[in-house]
Scaffold this motif. Structure first.
Motif, mmCIF file in Angstrom:
data_model
loop_
_atom_site.group_PDB
_atom_site.id
_atom_site.type_symbol
_atom_site.label_atom_id
_atom_site.label_comp_id
_atom_site.label_asym_id
_atom_site.label_seq_id
_atom_site.Cartn_x
_atom_site.Cartn_y
_atom_site.Cartn_z
ATOM 1 N N THR A 205 0.821 -1.211 0.000
ATOM 2 C CA THR A 205 0.000 0.000 0.000
ATOM 3 C C THR A 205 0.856 1.262 0.000
ATOM 4 O OG1 THR A 205 -0.057 0.129 2.407
ATOM 5 C CG2 THR A 205 -1.810 -1.156 1.344
ATOM 6 N N VAL A 206 0.194 2.367 -0.347
ATOM 7 C CA VAL A 206 0.900 3.652 -0.357
ATOM 8 C C VAL A 206 0.028 4.675 0.360
ATOM 9 C CG1 VAL A 206 -0.030 4.488 -2.559
ATOM 10 C CG2 VAL A 206 2.247 5.211 -1.840
ATOM 11 N N ASN A 207 0.668 5.644 1.024
ATOM 12 C CA ASN A 207 -0.062 6.705 1.704
ATOM 13 C C ASN A 207 -0.405 7.790 0.677
ATOM 14 O OD1 ASN A 207 -0.845 8.989 3.153
ATOM 15 N ND2 ASN A 207 0.457 8.460 4.899
ATOM 16 N N VAL A 208 -1.673 7.789 0.246
ATOM 17 C CA VAL A 208 -2.101 8.660 -0.837
ATOM 18 C C VAL A 208 -1.908 10.135 -0.480
ATOM 19 C CG1 VAL A 208 -4.133 9.436 -2.129
ATOM 20 C CG2 VAL A 208 -3.717 6.991 -1.790
ATOM 21 N N LEU A 209 -2.360 10.510 0.711
ATOM 22 C CA LEU A 209 -2.289 11.918 1.099
ATOM 23 C C LEU A 209 -0.832 12.405 1.169
ATOM 24 C CD1 LEU A 209 -3.635 14.495 1.989
ATOM 25 C CD2 LEU A 209 -3.828 13.578 4.294
ATOM 26 N N LEU A 210 0.031 11.521 1.662
ATOM 27 C CA LEU A 210 1.436 11.914 1.780
ATOM 28 C C LEU A 210 2.065 12.127 0.399
ATOM 29 C CD1 LEU A 210 3.795 12.442 3.668
ATOM 30 C CD2 LEU A 210 4.290 9.996 3.677
ATOM 31 N N THR A 211 1.789 11.222 -0.532
ATOM 32 C CA THR A 211 2.401 11.383 -1.863
ATOM 33 C C THR A 211 1.845 12.629 -2.559
ATOM 34 O OG1 THR A 211 0.781 9.880 -2.862
ATOM 35 C CG2 THR A 211 2.911 8.943 -2.246
ATOM 36 N N ARG A 212 0.560 12.893 -2.370
ATOM 37 C CA ARG A 212 -0.010 14.091 -2.998
ATOM 38 C C ARG A 212 0.565 15.356 -2.384
ATOM 39 N NH1 ARG A 212 -5.965 12.954 -5.020
ATOM 40 N NH2 ARG A 212 -6.249 15.158 -4.608
ATOM 41 N N THR A 213 0.749 15.332 -1.061
ATOM 42 C CA THR A 213 1.297 16.513 -0.394
ATOM 43 C C THR A 213 2.743 16.752 -0.840
ATOM 44 O OG1 THR A 213 -0.155 16.082 1.460
ATOM 45 C CG2 THR A 213 1.702 17.571 1.865
ATOM 46 N N LEU A 214 3.508 15.668 -0.947
ATOM 47 C CA LEU A 214 4.885 15.830 -1.412
ATOM 48 C C LEU A 214 4.903 16.302 -2.867
ATOM 49 C CD1 LEU A 214 6.566 12.745 0.267
ATOM 50 C CD2 LEU A 214 7.124 15.145 0.694
ATOM 51 N N PHE A 215 3.922 15.837 -3.648
ATOM 52 C CA PHE A 215 3.878 16.318 -5.029
ATOM 53 C C PHE A 215 3.691 17.826 -5.046
ATOM 54 C CE2 PHE A 215 2.139 17.835 -8.934
ATOM 55 C CZ PHE A 215 2.987 17.266 -9.868
ATOM 56 N N TRP A 216 2.746 18.346 -4.261
ATOM 57 C CA TRP A 216 2.471 19.785 -4.324
ATOM 58 C C TRP A 216 3.506 20.631 -3.607
ATOM 59 C CZ3 TRP A 216 0.378 21.184 -8.348
ATOM 60 C CH2 TRP A 216 -0.651 20.446 -8.929
ATOM 61 N N TYR A 217 4.243 20.018 -2.674
ATOM 62 C CA TYR A 217 5.421 20.699 -2.119
ATOM 63 C C TYR A 217 6.364 21.054 -3.275
ATOM 64 C CZ TYR A 217 10.118 20.810 -0.067
ATOM 65 O OH TYR A 217 11.410 21.148 0.258
ATOM 66 N N PHE A 218 6.397 20.158 -4.276
ATOM 67 C CA PHE A 218 7.191 20.387 -5.482
ATOM 68 C C PHE A 218 6.393 21.143 -6.550
ATOM 69 C CE2 PHE A 218 7.130 18.319 -9.728
ATOM 70 C CZ PHE A 218 8.323 18.786 -10.272
ATOM 71 N N GLY A 219 5.098 20.868 -6.641
ATOM 72 C CA GLY A 219 4.285 21.321 -7.773
ATOM 73 C C GLY A 219 4.125 22.823 -7.862
ATOM 74 N N HIS A 220 4.039 23.518 -6.727
ATOM 75 C CA HIS A 220 3.958 24.961 -6.874
ATOM 76 C C HIS A 220 5.298 25.589 -7.265
ATOM 77 C CE1 HIS A 220 2.393 28.908 -7.001
ATOM 78 N NE2 HIS A 220 3.509 29.263 -6.413
ATOM 79 N N PRO A 221 6.385 25.278 -6.548
ATOM 80 C CA PRO A 221 7.662 25.823 -7.046
ATOM 81 C C PRO A 221 7.932 25.429 -8.499
ATOM 82 C CG PRO A 221 7.999 24.385 -5.129
ATOM 83 C CD PRO A 221 6.546 24.600 -5.249
ATOM 84 N N LEU A 222 7.402 24.293 -8.929
ATOM 85 C CA LEU A 222 7.542 23.926 -10.340
ATOM 86 C C LEU A 222 7.043 25.053 -11.249
ATOM 87 C CD1 LEU A 222 7.924 21.807 -12.703
ATOM 88 C CD2 LEU A 222 5.575 21.100 -12.239
ATOM 89 N N VAL A 223 5.881 25.637 -10.921
ATOM 90 C CA VAL A 223 5.357 26.672 -11.822
ATOM 91 C C VAL A 223 6.240 27.926 -11.778
ATOM 92 C CG1 VAL A 223 3.012 25.766 -11.456
ATOM 93 C CG2 VAL A 223 3.635 27.971 -10.446
ATOM 94 N N TYR A 224 6.906 28.149 -10.651
ATOM 95 C CA TYR A 224 7.835 29.281 -10.600
ATOM 96 C C TYR A 224 9.166 28.957 -11.249
ATOM 97 C CZ TYR A 224 4.785 32.510 -8.503
ATOM 98 O OH TYR A 224 3.767 33.384 -8.338
ATOM 99 N N PHE A 225 9.512 27.691 -11.274
ATOM 100 C CA PHE A 225 10.696 27.277 -12.032
ATOM 101 C C PHE A 225 10.488 27.599 -13.519
ATOM 102 C CE2 PHE A 225 12.881 23.691 -14.316
ATOM 103 C CZ PHE A 225 14.188 24.052 -14.022
ATOM 104 N N TRP A 226 9.228 27.497 -13.970
ATOM 105 C CA TRP A 226 8.934 27.890 -15.361
ATOM 106 C C TRP A 226 8.957 29.398 -15.517
ATOM 107 C CZ3 TRP A 226 3.708 24.838 -15.091
ATOM 108 C CH2 TRP A 226 3.972 23.453 -15.067
#
Ligand code: HAS
Ligand code: CU
Length: 545
Positions: A205-226
């Motif tokens: 199994t995988v912790n869904v909320l944790l993976t999504r939270t880690l994604f968005w920890y990256f996902g917003h700075p991603l848009v500023y990286f662009w």
């Protein structure tokens, strides 16, 4: 200001990144066209191709591959121009290129064979083939190699220029790469430690909320990286193109420092409807989101100032007279300018999204898709095109001929028209409830659905116009890379308006800014992360299709 000339070897490296960029544009753009056609309800994909295969290809190839390759290549060229590159650093540049390319090919192979229809956000419990995640990891590792090479380049320059402040563009590149490195640590952890073992079947199994939270920890700075490479061009290149100077070196540096500090601790604004995160922490991250708007407003101010000062210096004194005299017929200016203009509604839309209550109206609707086609697919990409018009011929030793300049202007208009149609109808359809990430469906004939379809048809019209724009841009790229007449195209870097020496030293206090960045991240994420890890429901088994 010292300016380094590129050797042939160097130019070849930067061009390698550009080739991947424009091939990605063609492939990703075609997928976008197909999506809008499917959603119009008038077209079905041939050969049993799945809508989500197309959608994943579109998001990954344009959002992750095109952007990263362009940015790393462009930033390498900025570093090469302002602080120089040694042979050894050049070799590391090539290593980063190949690692990223191998990763891209692996991921693309999985997506195109339907083994990874998980969209660019790869939310669990959707599961992709392990090779997809390995490929993404390689793209990130490749970009880290580039980041550390850039850090080294500035470090070496600093040692040779004791006491001098670093060139503005090199400073900006390093800020962007620090932000990128800190942000990608989150997604790398998520992919390598949580998702990959689960995708391989080693853990159930995988912790869904944790993976999504880690994604968005990256996902917003991603848009500023662009966005930050576009800002680099707006601050330090556009003034030169319009015959002016950089408005303020200190203001530009301060804006970038604020972007570094506030881009990361804000990921929850993508998770405002997510259960399992305490509303207090959502509120805190929303406040921080409004903080990250400030450096963008500073950028808008600085741009208007540059335009006005330049115009007035040329002698246009009426209130808005200077505006008419901007070099509208120069595509190196026009394309980024249209990008800037799009960022006014794009940024305003972002502020709407970030407002906690209003977010519940627009979240998961196609309004959001409208928002990011204004921001990344207009503001950022038109600026990247604007850069390509002089960067590619500079690298290949050719010229942007008047004919290619004119084609570029036509391209810019096509883009503006196509995107206005597509993005506006997306925004409106979102407000009346039209979902995002959704293929065509009749939804069993509900009344509400009948109000959406005309907007979906308009999106297909806009999408078709945009695809024509992509074909034209690809043609221009091929001309600039291989066929345009030989000659010299300038690499435009602006001089500063105020005396550079006066910029306060504190702006280069890396320990301080990185320290505050880390402190803010720890503040915004530590307690909610502990909550998530402690209180999450049992992990999820994979959902395959
Ligand atoms: Fe965003 C969702 C909030 C900026 C991209 N955003 C997304 C997604 C993407 C994206 C890709 O709070 C979707 C992710 C997904 O797949 O789910 N966004 C913001 C905020 C800003 C913002 C507050 N976004 C961007 C930028 C992007 C981008 C930049 C890409 C490059 N966004 C959100 C939120 C969500 C979101 C929520 C989640 C929604 C949900 O529910 O899922 C701000 O940073 C914007 C600040 C910008 C300004 C504009 C300044 C204007 C300037 C131009 C000046 C013009 C001149 C020209 C000088 C305040 C600098 C003069 C022209 C004349 C015509 C006179
Ligand atoms: Cu965001």
């Amino acid at each position: 200001m010292e300016i380094f000339n590129f050797s042939k070897k160097e130019s070849r490296l930067y061009m390698a990144f550009m080739h991947v960029t424009f091939i990605s544009l063609l492939v990703g753009g075609l997928m976008g066209l197909l999506q809008t056609l499917v959603r119009s309800g008038k077209y079905t994909l041939p050969f049993n191709i799945d809508y989500y295969t197309i959608l994943t290809t579109h998001g990954v190839i344009l959002g992750l591959v095109l952007t990263t390759f362009f940015i790393v290549g462009f930033q390498f060229s900025l570093m090469g121009k302002t602080v120089g590159i040694s042979d050894k650093q050049l070799m590391w540049g090539w290593i980063s290129f190949w690692v990223m390319l191998v990763g891209t090919v692996l991921s693309a192979w999985m997506i195109l064979t339907g083994e990874a229809s998980v969209l660019y956000t790869f939310y669990t419990p959707l599961r992709a083939h392990p090779i997809f995640y390995i490929g993404l990891t390689l793209v990130i590792v490749g970009s880290w190699i580039a980041a550390f090479t850039n850090f080294r380049q500035l470090y070496v320059w600093k040692k040779a220029h004791k006491g001098d402040k670093s060139p503005l563009l090199a400073f900006m590149v390093v800020i962007n790469m620090i932000m990128w490195f800190v942000a990608t640590l989150g997604v790398a952890y998520s992919v390598i430690v949580l998702i990959l073992p689960w995708s391989l079947g080693y853990v159930a199994t995988v912790n869904v909320l944790l993976t999504r939270t880690l994604f968005w920890y990256f996902g917003h700075p991603l848009v500023y990286f662009w966005l930050l490479p576009a800002y680099m061009a707006w601050y330090a290149i556009i003034p030169k193109i319009i015959g002016g100077k950089l408005f303020s070196d200190s203001l530009a540096r301060l804006a970038f420092i604020l972007l570094l500090m506030f881009s990361i601790p804000v990921g929850f604004h993508h998770q405002l409807t997510e259960p399992g995160i305490d509303p207090t922490w959502k509120f805190i991250q929303v406040v921080l989101t409004f903080m990250v708007v400030i450096p963008s407003l500073m950028t808008a101010f600085s741009l208007f100032a540059t335009f006005e000062i330049t115009g007035r210096r040329k002698g246009y004194n009426s209130l808005f007279g200077w505006f008419k005299k901007l070099p509208w017929k120069d595509v190196r200016f026009l394309a980024p300018f249209v990008g800037m203009a799009a960022f006014i509604p794009g940024g305003a839309g972002g502020i709407i999204n970030a407002s906690h209550q209003v977010n519940s109206l627009v979240h998961n609707t196609i309004w959001i898709t409208g928002h990011f086609h204004l921001t990344v697919a207009t503001t950022v990409i038109l600026t990247f095109f604007g850069i390509a018009y002089w960067l590619i011929p500079h690298l290949t030793g050719r010229r942007l001929t008047p004919r290619l300049n004119k084609l570029g202007i036509i391209q810019t208009f096509i883009w503006a028209i196509g995107m206005t149609i597509m993005s506006t109808s997306m925004h409106i359809q979102g407000l009346i409830g039209g979902p995002r990430r959704s293929a065509f469906s009749k939804y069993a004939g509900g009344d509400q659905v009948s109000t959406w379809i005309s907007y979906q048809i308009w999106q297909a019209i806009g999408g078709t116009i945009l695809f024509i724009g992509i074909l034209l841009m690809f043609y221009i790229f091929i001309q600039l890379a291989f066929f345009a007449p030989r000659g010299y195209e300038e690499y435009p870097i602006a001089e500063e308006e105020v005396d550079a020496e006066k910029s306060p030293k504190i702006l280069e206090n890396w320990y301080l800014w990185i320290g505050i960045t880390i402190a803010l991240i720890l503040f915004a994420y530590t307690i909610p992360m502990i909550d998530i890890i402690k209180h999450s429901p049992p992990g999820s088994i994979p959902f395959d299709w």
